[in-house]
Design an enzyme around this catalytic site. Structure first.
Site, PDB file in Angstrom:
ATOM      1  N   CYS A   1       0.883  -1.178   0.000  1.00 41.21           N
ATOM      2  CA  CYS A   1       0.000   0.000   0.000  1.00 41.21           C
ATOM      3  C   CYS A   1       0.916   1.223   0.000  1.00 41.21           C
ATOM      4  CB  CYS A   1      -0.928   0.003   1.211  1.00 41.21           C
ATOM      5  SG  CYS A   1      -2.045   1.430   1.241  1.00 41.21           S
TER       6      CYS A   1
ATOM      7  N   GLY B   1      -0.734   1.651  -7.206  1.00 38.65           N
ATOM      8  CA  GLY B   1      -1.332   1.728  -8.541  1.00 38.65           C
ATOM      9  C   GLY B   1      -0.592   2.704  -9.432  1.00 38.65           C
TER      10      GLY B   1
ATOM     11  N   CYS C   1      -3.990   6.040  -5.307  1.00 44.08           N
ATOM     12  CA  CYS C   1      -3.485   4.683  -5.069  1.00 44.08           C
ATOM     13  C   CYS C   1      -1.991   4.701  -5.385  1.00 44.08           C
ATOM     14  CB  CYS C   1      -4.209   3.674  -5.958  1.00 44.08           C
ATOM     15  SG  CYS C   1      -3.661   1.970  -5.713  1.00 44.08           S
TER      16      CYS C   1
ATOM     17  N   GLU D   1      -9.753   0.231  -6.509  1.00 48.24           N
ATOM     18  CA  GLU D   1      -8.881  -0.612  -5.700  1.00 48.24           C
ATOM     19  C   GLU D   1      -9.549  -1.931  -5.307  1.00 48.24           C
ATOM     20  OE1 GLU D   1      -6.755   0.744  -2.391  1.00 48.24           O
ATOM     21  OE2 GLU D   1      -6.357   2.753  -3.187  1.00 48.24           O
TER      22      GLU D   1
ATOM     23  N   HIS E   1      -1.920  -5.479  -9.977  1.00 47.18           N
ATOM     24  CA  HIS E   1      -2.466  -4.301 -10.674  1.00 47.18           C
ATOM     25  C   HIS E   1      -2.635  -4.600 -12.160  1.00 47.18           C
ATOM     26  CE1 HIS E   1      -2.101  -1.233  -7.469  1.00 47.18           C
ATOM     27  NE2 HIS E   1      -1.122  -2.005  -7.045  1.00 47.18           N
TER      28      HIS E   1
HETATM   29  N1  LIG Z   1      -6.413  -2.164  -2.321  1.00 46.25           N
HETATM   30  C1  LIG Z   1      -5.002  -2.523  -2.448  1.00 46.25           C
HETATM   31  C2  LIG Z   1      -4.228  -2.114  -1.172  1.00 46.25           C
HETATM   32  C3  LIG Z   1      -4.144  -0.603  -1.021  1.00 46.25           C
HETATM   33  C4  LIG Z   1      -3.371   0.015  -2.139  1.00 46.25           C
HETATM   34  C5  LIG Z   1      -3.438   1.533  -2.224  1.00 46.25           C
HETATM   35  N2  LIG Z   1      -4.230   2.188  -1.212  1.00 46.25           N
HETATM   36  C6  LIG Z   1      -2.055   2.130  -2.320  1.00 46.25           C
HETATM   37  O1  LIG Z   1      -1.847   3.291  -1.919  1.00 46.25           O
HETATM   38  O2  LIG Z   1      -1.156   1.427  -2.868  1.00 46.25           O
HETATM   39  C7  LIG Z   1      -4.861  -4.041  -2.636  1.00 46.25           C
HETATM   40  O3  LIG Z   1      -5.738  -4.780  -2.168  1.00 46.25           O
HETATM   41  O4  LIG Z   1      -3.848  -4.461  -3.220  1.00 46.25           O
END
Ligand SMILES: N[C@H](CCC[C@H](N)C(=O)O)C(=O)O
Length: 270
Positions: free
Chosen positions: A75, A212, A209, A200, A154
């Site tokens: 994250c 991301g 993100c 997400e 991703h």
């Molecule tokens: N939902 C993402 C985790 C949070 C990623 C995002 N909040 C970031 O800043 O990288 C997952 O399940 O891989």
């Protein structure tokens, strides 16, 4: 019993950070989902826990949980927030985070901007992961996305507008992604700038993100659409991403401490 927490955000992607370094908290997926709930809980995009590090040279072990209770290996925005928190605690401007994706060195600049070395992208189909062998540069999905992992999966679609955003949930759950996926929609504006929106995994569309943004720059550079250093404009603000010559992806942006509070965990279902 009261448990303290920090509420932080990275470009509006917000987090409740719970500290388990001195006391283990019973955090079941049900309780995590309840705490993350915007009306019945404290409310956040991800719940983050801190534990004592066991990796050589790391200051803290960080775990990330989505509002649906699922755990993510990475994250980016929360990593910047935890690095900032470590600096506030210790005065050390170069904290090192241990995560499930690896050991992530960070640095806090004099202007408050936080850089996290998010490590190397994983580009092989089995490491994203995909359900079967395939070229990760061109997935067998309408819209021809590319895929990469930053410790979490991703898929990046290169688009001219964001009409596809409402397909994010279905794409997150496509059978091609055995662990589901974060779905990014990137509009290339120049060789060094893109606009990005992300649906997400386990959280839906967020204001930003971090992982991301890293995956989008890696995928765009692989396609020759941008350079390896790129400014990524998200709804909540801007990140600077560099896919460095050593194959590590450096992410730089802000981290904001909104408030500190206490919560009675026993009041939440487990
Ligand atoms: N939902 C993402 C985790 C949070 C990623 C995002 N909040 C970031 O800043 O990288 C997952 O399940 O891989």
């Amino acid at each position: 019993m009261l448990t303290s927490f920090h509420k932080m955000h990275g470009l509006g992607n917000d987090f409740v950070i719970l500290d388990e370094r001195t006391a283990h908290l019973s955090l079941t997926p049900v309780r995590i989902a309840a705490l993350a709930h915007r009306k019945r809980g404290i409310g956040c995009d991800q719940l983050v826990t801190l534990r004592p590090a066991c990796a050589e040279g790391a200051d803290v072990f960080v775990r990330f949980f989505n509002p649906d209770g699922s755990e993510a290996g990475a994250c980016g925005n929360a990593s910047r927030c935890v690095a900032d928190l470590m600096w506030r605690e210790s005065g050390n401007r170069t904290p090192v985070l241990q995560t499930r994706a690896g050991v992530l060195p960070a640095s806090i600049a004099e202007n408050g901007q936080v850089t996290v070395d998010m490590g190397e992208p994983k580009l092989e189909w089995q490491n994203v992961p995909l359900a079967h062998a395939h070229d990760t540069l061109h997935l067998p999905l309408p819209g021809d996305p590319a895929a990469a992992s930053m410790g979490n999966p991703h898929a990046t679609f290169f688009v001219s507008d964001f009409d596809m955003l409402n397909q994010g949930h279905a794409l997150e759950h496509d059978a091609l992604f055995p662990e589901r996926a974060n779905i990014g929609f990137a509009k290339i504006e120049s060789p060094t700038r893109m606009r990005l929106k992300v649906h997400e995994r386990g959280a839906g569309v967020t204001e930003a993100c971090g992982s991301g943004a890293c995956a989008a720059v890696v995928n765009a550079a692989r396609r020759g659409l941008t350079e390896r250093t790129c400014t990524v404009e998200l709804d909540g603000g801007t990140l600077h991403i560099e896919w460095a010559a050593n194959n590590h992806v450096l992410m730089t942006g802000s981290a904001t401490l909104a408030f500190e509070g206490t919560v009675v965990l026993a009041d939440y279902p487990s």
